[in-house]
Design a protein around this motif. Structure first.
Motif, short mmCIF file in Angstrom:
data_model
loop_
_atom_site.label_atom_id
_atom_site.label_comp_id
_atom_site.label_asym_id
_atom_site.label_seq_id
_atom_site.Cartn_x
_atom_site.Cartn_y
_atom_site.Cartn_z
N VAL A 74 0.85 -1.18 0.00
CA VAL A 74 0.00 0.00 0.00
C VAL A 74 0.89 1.23 0.00
O VAL A 74 1.73 1.39 0.89
N GLN A 75 0.71 2.10 -1.00
CA GLN A 75 1.45 3.36 -1.05
C GLN A 75 0.47 4.51 -0.97
O GLN A 75 -0.60 4.48 -1.59
N ASP A 76 0.85 5.54 -0.19
CA ASP A 76 0.03 6.74 -0.12
C ASP A 76 0.40 7.68 -1.28
O ASP A 76 1.29 7.38 -2.09
N ALA A 77 -0.26 8.82 -1.35
CA ALA A 77 -0.04 9.78 -2.44
C ALA A 77 1.40 10.29 -2.48
O ALA A 77 1.90 10.68 -3.53
N VAL B 38 -8.35 -0.19 2.25
CA VAL B 38 -7.66 -0.16 0.96
C VAL B 38 -8.56 -0.67 -0.15
O VAL B 38 -9.55 -1.36 0.08
N GLU B 39 -8.16 -0.32 -1.36
CA GLU B 39 -8.77 -0.84 -2.58
C GLU B 39 -7.65 -1.53 -3.36
O GLU B 39 -6.59 -0.94 -3.59
N VAL C 169 -5.49 -2.79 -6.35
CA VAL C 169 -5.20 -2.24 -7.68
C VAL C 169 -4.81 -3.36 -8.64
O VAL C 169 -5.37 -3.49 -9.72
N ARG D 92 -0.79 -4.91 -5.02
CA ARG D 92 -0.71 -3.46 -4.85
C ARG D 92 -2.11 -2.98 -4.47
O ARG D 92 -3.10 -3.45 -5.02
N LYS E 215 -4.35 0.73 -2.82
CA LYS E 215 -4.27 2.16 -2.48
C LYS E 215 -5.14 2.42 -1.26
O LYS E 215 -6.19 1.80 -1.08
N VAL F 29 -7.84 4.15 1.03
CA VAL F 29 -9.08 4.89 0.75
C VAL F 29 -9.76 5.39 2.02
O VAL F 29 -10.84 5.97 1.96
N TRP G 11 3.94 4.60 8.03
CA TRP G 11 4.20 4.86 6.62
C TRP G 11 5.69 5.12 6.48
O TRP G 11 6.26 5.93 7.20
N GLU H 290 6.39 -1.09 -11.23
CA GLU H 290 5.01 -1.09 -11.72
C GLU H 290 4.82 -1.81 -13.04
O GLU H 290 3.70 -1.95 -13.52
#
Length: 157
Positions: A26-29, A73-74, A76, A105, A107, A109, A124, A149
């Motif tokens: 999980v990566q943040d913005a 999370v969602e 990806v 992977r 993200k 939410v 984080w 990626e």
């Protein structure tokens, strides 16, 4: 319950189980990675755990991440499948589990960072700071693969 990881170790016990499991990259913005310190071995890892009967594998990723970190999370995509028979995890109850792990992977939410019975710390972490943490080599490999990626799978179900 404690855990010892053996990686291509001739003294490793023979595996007596295989449990499909997941980890969530999980990566943040800002590009930071969601990491946990495991309560069973004290090492840093991606959140994750065993797949339960009756759920889709993507639901396992969402459930385990929420349980261990408090973060929603969602999913990806899939970044890797890991089934090295030379990686055996020995638990206090005598289970010697061969690795069978899918790395997804995801993200963030929602949710708020918190610990759980399975985690003593959640934070984080920037990719540059990963080298400061005690991370098992197989987990570090998953992280490196997920950072690339170009590693994608066509289906998550």
């Amino acid at each position: 319950m404690g855990r010892i990881d053996y990686l291509h170790d001739p003294d490793a016990p023979p595996a007596n189980s295989v449990v499909p499991s997941v980890v969530a990259f999980v990566q943040d913005a800002g590009g930071r990675i969601l990491m946990i310190r495991r309560s069973d071995n004290g090492r840093w890892a991606l959140p994750g755990g065993g797949h339960d009967a009756g759920e889709y594998i993507a639901d396992t990723v969402v459930r385990e991440t929420k349980e261990e970190t408090g973060i929603d999370v969602e999913v990806v995509d899939l970044s890797g499948i890991y089934t090295d028979p030379g990686h055996v995890m020995l638990y206090d109850d005598g289970e010697a589990r061969q690795q069978f792990s899918l790395c997804f992977r995801a993200k963030p939410v929602g949710g708020e960072v918190r610990t759980s019975i399975e985690t003593t710390e959640v934070r984080w972490v920037t990719p540059a700071d990963l080298s400061k943490l005690d991370i098992h080599p197989t987990m570090l490999m998953r992280i490196r693969h997920a950072l690339d990626e170009t590693r994608k799978a066509p289906y998550i179900g």
